[in-house]
Design a protein around this motif. Structure first.
Motif, PDB file in Angstrom:
ATOM      1  N   GLU A 165       0.718   1.840  -9.405  1.00  0.00           N
ATOM      2  CA  GLU A 165       0.076   0.906  -8.676  1.00  0.00           C
ATOM      3  C   GLU A 165      -0.443   1.661  -6.799  1.00  0.00           C
ATOM      4  N   ALA A 166       0.761   2.266  -6.645  1.00  0.00           N
ATOM      5  CA  ALA A 166       1.330   2.296  -5.349  1.00  0.00           C
ATOM      6  C   ALA A 166      -0.374   3.257  -4.966  1.00  0.00           C
ATOM      7  N   VAL A 167      -0.925   4.527  -5.801  1.00  0.00           N
ATOM      8  CA  VAL A 167      -2.375   5.396  -5.184  1.00  0.00           C
ATOM      9  C   VAL A 167      -3.109   4.392  -5.628  1.00  0.00           C
ATOM     10  N   THR A 168      -3.344   3.227  -6.540  1.00  0.00           N
ATOM     11  CA  THR A 168      -4.464   2.678  -7.157  1.00  0.00           C
ATOM     12  C   THR A 168      -4.605   1.844  -5.552  1.00  0.00           C
ATOM     13  N   SER A 169      -3.861   1.399  -4.968  1.00  0.00           N
ATOM     14  CA  SER A 169      -3.346   0.343  -4.100  1.00  0.00           C
ATOM     15  C   SER A 169      -4.464   1.478  -2.738  1.00  0.00           C
ATOM     16  N   GLN A 170      -3.893   2.187  -2.700  1.00  0.00           N
ATOM     17  CA  GLN A 170      -4.192   3.227  -1.916  1.00  0.00           C
ATOM     18  C   GLN A 170      -5.399   3.713  -1.488  1.00  0.00           C
ATOM     19  N   TYR A 171      -5.817   4.111  -2.421  1.00  0.00           N
ATOM     20  CA  TYR A 171      -7.589   3.677  -3.317  1.00  0.00           C
ATOM     21  C   TYR A 171      -8.076   3.278  -2.953  1.00  0.00           C
ATOM     22  N   PHE A 219      -2.964  12.731  -3.281  1.00  0.00           N
ATOM     23  CA  PHE A 219      -2.248  12.779  -1.783  1.00  0.00           C
ATOM     24  C   PHE A 219      -3.358  13.680  -0.485  1.00  0.00           C
ATOM     25  N   TYR A 220      -4.080  14.547  -1.159  1.00  0.00           N
ATOM     26  CA  TYR A 220      -5.239  15.213  -0.755  1.00  0.00           C
ATOM     27  C   TYR A 220      -6.458  14.873  -1.224  1.00  0.00           C
ATOM     28  N   ASN A 221      -6.463  14.161  -2.074  1.00  0.00           N
ATOM     29  CA  ASN A 221      -7.720  13.073  -2.029  1.00  0.00           C
ATOM     30  C   ASN A 221      -8.016  11.643  -0.892  1.00  0.00           C
TER      31      ASN A 221
END
Length: 158
Positions: free
Chosen positions: A3-9, A124-126
């Motif tokens: 959920e956090a990864v999705t939000s930050q993308y 993170f890189y992306n």
């Protein structure tokens, strides 16, 4: 974690989209820059889209994809319109939840031979790559158009 990864993308893509929307027609193709705004925007979107996949072989380009346009060393390409690049940004943004959900973030391999790190580190890189180019655009917009660019803390689904 997903959920956090999705939000930050989604936040990073919203910030990129904001800079594209603010970009003037002159700045879109300004020859003062080694790489035109439109080309860097497409490049950032292409690699965001690609690295959200399990591997290069799993990548299915969107109908908005243009061969070789992701490569910033390619010159003399036909200029893509702002609406076309914005459509690609919307397409990538809308695909983020399903793409992140399908990722195995515990996988020790990025899925891309040229990126020797884990699938989690690839995310993170992306996002850093996407924000790097968004930062370039924010600078161009501040310097050339004297406009502020917004900071977006969290992404919102569309």
């Amino acid at each position: 974690m997903k959920e956090a990864v999705t939000s930050q993308y989604q936040a990073a893509l919203d910030m990129l989209k904001s800079t594209i929307e603010q970009c003037s027609d002159q700045l879109w193709t300004d020859p003062r820059y080694q790489n035109a705004f439109w080309h860097v925007a497409y490049h950032a979107l292409f690699y965001t889209d690609l690295y959200l996949q399990a591997s290069e072989s799993a990548f299915t380009p969107s109908p908005l994809h243009k061969d070789n346009y992701g490569d910033l060393s390619c010159k003399d390409l036909a200029v893509l319109s702002k609406p076309d690049v914005l459509d690609y940004a919307t397409c990538v943004h809308s695909g983020v939840p399903a793409a992140v959900d399908a990722l195995d973030l515990a996988q020790g391999d990025s899925g891309f031979a040229w990126l020797p790190f884990s699938k989690l580190e690839l995310q993170f890189y992306n996002i850093r790559h996407l924000q790097h180019h968004t930062g370039q655009f924010s600078d161009r917009i501040r310097n050339d158009l004297a406009l502020p660019t917004p900071w977006i803390r969290r992404g919102e689904p569309r």
